[in-house]
Motif scaffolding. Sequence first.
Motif, mmCIF file in Angstrom:
data_model
loop_
_atom_site.group_PDB
_atom_site.id
_atom_site.type_symbol
_atom_site.label_atom_id
_atom_site.label_comp_id
_atom_site.label_asym_id
_atom_site.label_seq_id
_atom_site.Cartn_x
_atom_site.Cartn_y
_atom_site.Cartn_z
ATOM 1 N N ASP A 384 0.835 -1.195 0.000
ATOM 2 C CA ASP A 384 0.000 0.000 0.000
ATOM 3 C C ASP A 384 0.866 1.240 0.000
ATOM 4 O OD1 ASP A 384 -2.264 -1.554 0.085
ATOM 5 O OD2 ASP A 384 -2.300 -1.587 2.288
ATOM 6 N N PRO A 385 0.423 2.272 -0.734
ATOM 7 C CA PRO A 385 1.205 3.513 -0.705
ATOM 8 C C PRO A 385 1.126 4.169 0.666
ATOM 9 C CG PRO A 385 -0.853 3.839 -1.869
ATOM 10 C CD PRO A 385 -0.754 2.366 -1.593
ATOM 11 N N LYS A 386 2.079 5.021 0.923
ATOM 12 C CA LYS A 386 2.073 5.734 2.197
ATOM 13 C C LYS A 386 0.872 6.665 2.267
ATOM 14 C CE LYS A 386 7.075 5.595 2.735
ATOM 15 N NZ LYS A 386 8.318 6.381 2.947
ATOM 16 N N PRO A 387 0.347 6.915 3.463
ATOM 17 C CA PRO A 387 -0.863 7.735 3.579
ATOM 18 C C PRO A 387 -0.621 9.212 3.260
ATOM 19 C CG PRO A 387 0.007 7.214 5.750
ATOM 20 C CD PRO A 387 0.814 6.427 4.769
ATOM 21 N N PHE A 388 0.611 9.605 3.068
ATOM 22 C CA PHE A 388 0.884 11.013 2.796
ATOM 23 C C PHE A 388 0.580 11.331 1.331
ATOM 24 C CE2 PHE A 388 3.938 9.497 5.986
ATOM 25 C CZ PHE A 388 3.486 10.232 7.072
ATOM 26 N N PRO A 389 -0.077 12.436 1.048
ATOM 27 C CA PRO A 389 -0.399 12.776 -0.343
ATOM 28 C C PRO A 389 0.855 13.160 -1.122
ATOM 29 C CG PRO A 389 -1.019 14.568 1.119
ATOM 30 C CD PRO A 389 -0.585 13.429 2.006
ATOM 31 N N CYS A 390 0.854 12.851 -2.389
ATOM 32 C CA CYS A 390 1.976 13.160 -3.268
ATOM 33 C C CYS A 390 1.879 14.622 -3.705
ATOM 34 C CB CYS A 390 1.957 12.231 -4.478
ATOM 35 S SG CYS A 390 3.249 12.586 -5.683
ATOM 36 N N LYS A 391 2.891 15.389 -3.394
ATOM 37 C CA LYS A 391 2.878 16.805 -3.745
ATOM 38 C C LYS A 391 2.926 17.001 -5.252
ATOM 39 C CE LYS A 391 5.053 18.326 0.571
ATOM 40 N NZ LYS A 391 6.209 19.052 1.173
ATOM 41 N N ARG A 392 3.694 16.167 -5.933
ATOM 42 C CA ARG A 392 3.792 16.309 -7.391
ATOM 43 C C ARG A 392 2.478 15.961 -8.070
ATOM 44 N NH1 ARG A 392 9.821 13.784 -8.696
ATOM 45 N NH2 ARG A 392 10.993 15.349 -7.487
ATOM 46 N N GLY A 396 0.026 18.084 -10.547
ATOM 47 C CA GLY A 396 -0.215 17.547 -11.870
ATOM 48 C C GLY A 396 1.043 17.191 -12.633
ATOM 49 N N ARG A 397 2.153 16.893 -11.939
ATOM 50 C CA ARG A 397 3.412 16.605 -12.650
ATOM 51 C C ARG A 397 4.116 15.352 -12.122
ATOM 52 N NH1 ARG A 397 7.833 18.774 -9.933
ATOM 53 N NH2 ARG A 397 7.320 19.973 -8.059
ATOM 54 N N CYS A 398 3.397 14.424 -11.477
ATOM 55 C CA CYS A 398 4.011 13.183 -11.013
ATOM 56 C C CYS A 398 3.962 12.160 -12.149
ATOM 57 C CB CYS A 398 3.280 12.638 -9.786
ATOM 58 S SG CYS A 398 4.023 11.114 -9.142
ATOM 59 N N SER A 399 5.117 11.681 -12.571
ATOM 60 C CA SER A 399 5.218 10.758 -13.707
ATOM 61 C C SER A 399 5.315 9.298 -13.269
ATOM 62 C CB SER A 399 6.443 11.113 -14.550
ATOM 63 O OG SER A 399 7.624 11.033 -13.766
ATOM 64 N N LEU A 400 5.309 9.015 -11.955
ATOM 65 C CA LEU A 400 5.478 7.636 -11.485
ATOM 66 C C LEU A 400 4.185 6.840 -11.532
ATOM 67 C CD1 LEU A 400 7.821 8.233 -8.426
ATOM 68 C CD2 LEU A 400 8.433 7.458 -10.717
ATOM 69 N N HIS A 408 -2.109 8.967 -4.276
ATOM 70 C CA HIS A 408 -2.598 9.786 -5.397
ATOM 71 C C HIS A 408 -4.099 10.003 -5.286
ATOM 72 C CE1 HIS A 408 0.876 9.464 -8.542
ATOM 73 N NE2 HIS A 408 1.284 9.810 -7.332
ATOM 74 N N GLU A 409 -4.621 10.049 -4.082
ATOM 75 C CA GLU A 409 -6.059 10.261 -3.906
ATOM 76 C C GLU A 409 -6.421 11.665 -4.364
ATOM 77 O OE1 GLU A 409 -7.104 9.535 0.089
ATOM 78 O OE2 GLU A 409 -6.670 7.384 0.036
ATOM 79 N N GLY A 410 -7.584 11.740 -5.031
ATOM 80 C CA GLY A 410 -8.009 13.040 -5.551
ATOM 81 C C GLY A 410 -7.454 13.274 -6.940
ATOM 82 N N ASP A 411 -8.229 13.978 -7.752
ATOM 83 C CA ASP A 411 -7.804 14.258 -9.123
ATOM 84 C C ASP A 411 -6.799 15.394 -9.133
ATOM 85 O OD1 ASP A 411 -9.535 12.316 -10.069
ATOM 86 O OD2 ASP A 411 -11.209 13.758 -10.207
ATOM 87 N N PRO A 412 -5.819 15.319 -10.040
ATOM 88 C CA PRO A 412 -4.863 16.426 -10.146
ATOM 89 C C PRO A 412 -5.545 17.649 -10.739
ATOM 90 C CG PRO A 412 -4.490 14.840 -11.891
ATOM 91 C CD PRO A 412 -5.513 14.232 -10.980
ATOM 92 N N PRO A 413 -5.056 18.807 -10.518
ATOM 93 C CA PRO A 413 -5.702 20.007 -11.056
ATOM 94 C C PRO A 413 -5.617 20.046 -12.573
ATOM 95 C CG PRO A 413 -3.554 20.527 -10.141
ATOM 96 C CD PRO A 413 -3.839 19.099 -9.767
ATOM 97 N N LEU A 414 -6.564 20.739 -13.205
ATOM 98 C CA LEU A 414 -6.556 20.881 -14.657
ATOM 99 C C LEU A 414 -5.344 21.692 -15.080
ATOM 100 C CD1 LEU A 414 -10.337 21.657 -15.238
ATOM 101 C CD2 LEU A 414 -9.144 19.491 -15.606
ATOM 102 N N ALA A 415 -4.866 21.400 -16.291
ATOM 103 C CA ALA A 415 -3.713 22.143 -16.798
ATOM 104 C C ALA A 415 -4.094 23.594 -16.978
ATOM 105 C CB ALA A 415 -3.255 21.543 -18.125
ATOM 106 N N PRO A 416 -3.218 24.540 -16.717
ATOM 107 C CA PRO A 416 -3.535 25.969 -16.874
ATOM 108 C C PRO A 416 -3.795 26.306 -18.328
ATOM 109 C CG PRO A 416 -1.187 25.634 -16.526
ATOM 110 C CD PRO A 416 -1.838 24.325 -16.304
ATOM 111 N N PRO A 417 -4.692 27.239 -18.589
ATOM 112 C CA PRO A 417 -4.995 27.606 -19.984
ATOM 113 C C PRO A 417 -3.777 28.195 -20.676
ATOM 114 C CG PRO A 417 -5.941 29.184 -18.475
ATOM 115 C CD PRO A 417 -5.421 28.057 -17.633
ATOM 116 N N SER A 418 -3.712 27.935 -21.991
ATOM 117 C CA SER A 418 -2.586 28.458 -22.761
ATOM 118 C C SER A 418 -2.716 29.961 -22.885
ATOM 119 C CB SER A 418 -2.568 27.820 -24.136
ATOM 120 O OG SER A 418 -3.785 28.087 -24.811
ATOM 121 N N PRO A 419 -1.614 30.675 -23.099
ATOM 122 C CA PRO A 419 -1.662 32.140 -23.193
ATOM 123 C C PRO A 419 -2.560 32.581 -24.344
ATOM 124 C CG PRO A 419 0.599 31.381 -22.917
ATOM 125 C CD PRO A 419 -0.236 30.174 -23.166
#
Length: 424
Positions: A384-392, A396-400, A408-419
Motif C-alpha cells: 500500500d502507498p504511504k498515507p501522505f499525499p503526493c505533492k507532485r 499535476g506533474r508526477c510521472s510515477l 494519489h487520492e483526488g484528481d490532479p488540477p486541470l492544466a492551466p490555460p494556454s496564453p
Amino acid sequence: MGRNVAFNGVGALVTPHMADARLLMYQSKADKEPFDVIDLDPYGSPAPFLDAAVQAVSEGGLLCVTCTDMAVLAGNSAETCYSKYGAMSLKGKFCHEMALRIILHSLDRRANCYQRFIAPLLAVSADFYIRVFVRVFTGQAKVKASASKQALVYHCVGCGTHHLQRMGKATAHGNGFKYGAATGPPVGPTCEFCHQRHQLGGPIWAEPLHDVPFVQRVLAALERSPRRFPTQERLRGVLSGIAEELSDVPLYYTLEGLSSTIHCNTPSLLQFRTAVKTDAPPAVLWDILRCWVRLHPVKRERLTESSPAARILAVEPTLEASFTVRADANPSSRKRGLKRFPENPEAFWGPKAKAKAGGGISPSLQEKRQRLQNKRTQRPDGADPKPFPCKRHKEGRCSLGAQCCYSHEGDPPLAPPSPGAASV
C-alpha cells in the motif's frame, strides 16, 4: 550474571545485583562499605551516575568513567552539555581534549560537594568515546584549591586562537596557600589578531590530564608481559604519545587549522614541531606562520580586507623563525613507528544501535540502511502507498503513476490555460 559467576566458580569474589546502579552506590555509602573501584560505562552519558559514584568510591579509590555522547561533549549541543556536565562545550579543533577536561571538571565539581577531590591518572580520547581514570580523595584544605584548577575558555571564531581564564587564584602564603578570585579577562571584546568575536566555553579542568609516572609504570608493565593483551601495540603507542605530551598545557592547535586560517601551504610536523601542543603564546604562533608565508607566499589579492588572513598577515613578525629540521624534533614514539591509530578491527566499527525496551535486539546499521534504501522512490509490488499525499500529483506533474510510494487520492488540477485562450 548469576549463571556466569557459577560457571566460572567465582561466587566468593563476585556478587551480582540487578538494581538501579545509583541506589546500589548510595546504599554502599550509607552502609560504610565503599567500593575500591567503580567503572561507569553506560550507553551514552554517565552524568546520572556521577554524584553517587564520587561518594561510593573508597578513600584513594579508582573511578573509571566512559562517555560515548561525543556529539554533546564536542560542541554540537552546548546547552545539553551544560545541563549534564555543568560546562559549555565548544566546536573547535581541540574539541576532543576539551571533552576530557569537561568530564574531569564535572567529576571534581560533584566531589567537592562532599569535601572530596579528584587526582587524574589517565584521560584518553579513542575511537568514538572518551575514557578517564581518576582517584578520589577527601580533604577540606585540598578542596579549597579546586577553583584554581578550573578555567573558562575564550575561543576566537575567526582565527581559532584560544585563551584560558582561571576561575580562582592560589598564592603561596607562609607555609600554606591563600585562595581567592582570579583577575581577568585575558582578552578584550574582540580578538587582537583578526578582530573577530570570542566564544565563551567551560569551565574545564585546567590541570594535567595524566599522571606521567603512573603512565610510565603502565608502560613498564606492558614490556614485562609482551603477549598479555591483544591490543598491546596500540596500548604502547597511545601511552608513549601521552608520556611525551606537555602535561601542563591545556588544549592545542592543529597545523592544518593554522594554515587554513591564512590560506597557506601546511608545513610538515617536523618543521613546526611545537605547534600541536605548546606553551608559546598565540602571538608567537602567528609570527611563525608569518615567517612561513615569506617563504611560501599566498595570493593576498584574493583576500578580503576584513578576513582573518588579511588582518593577521598585515602585521610584520617580531621574530625570525627557522624551519630547519632539528634532530630532536621527531619524538621517540614516531622514530620507533609505534601505532597510535591502527586500522579498525572490523568493518563498520563504531557504536551500535541502542537496545530496544523489553530486551529486543535492534537491527544492525547495515540492515537498516538496506531496508530504507530508495524508500522515497520505490515500493514493493502490492504494498500500500504511504498515507501522505503526493505533492507532485497535486501539482499535476508526477510521472510515477501507480509506482509512486505516496498517495494519489483526488484528481490532479486541470492544466492551466494556454496564453491568449479565452475562458467561458
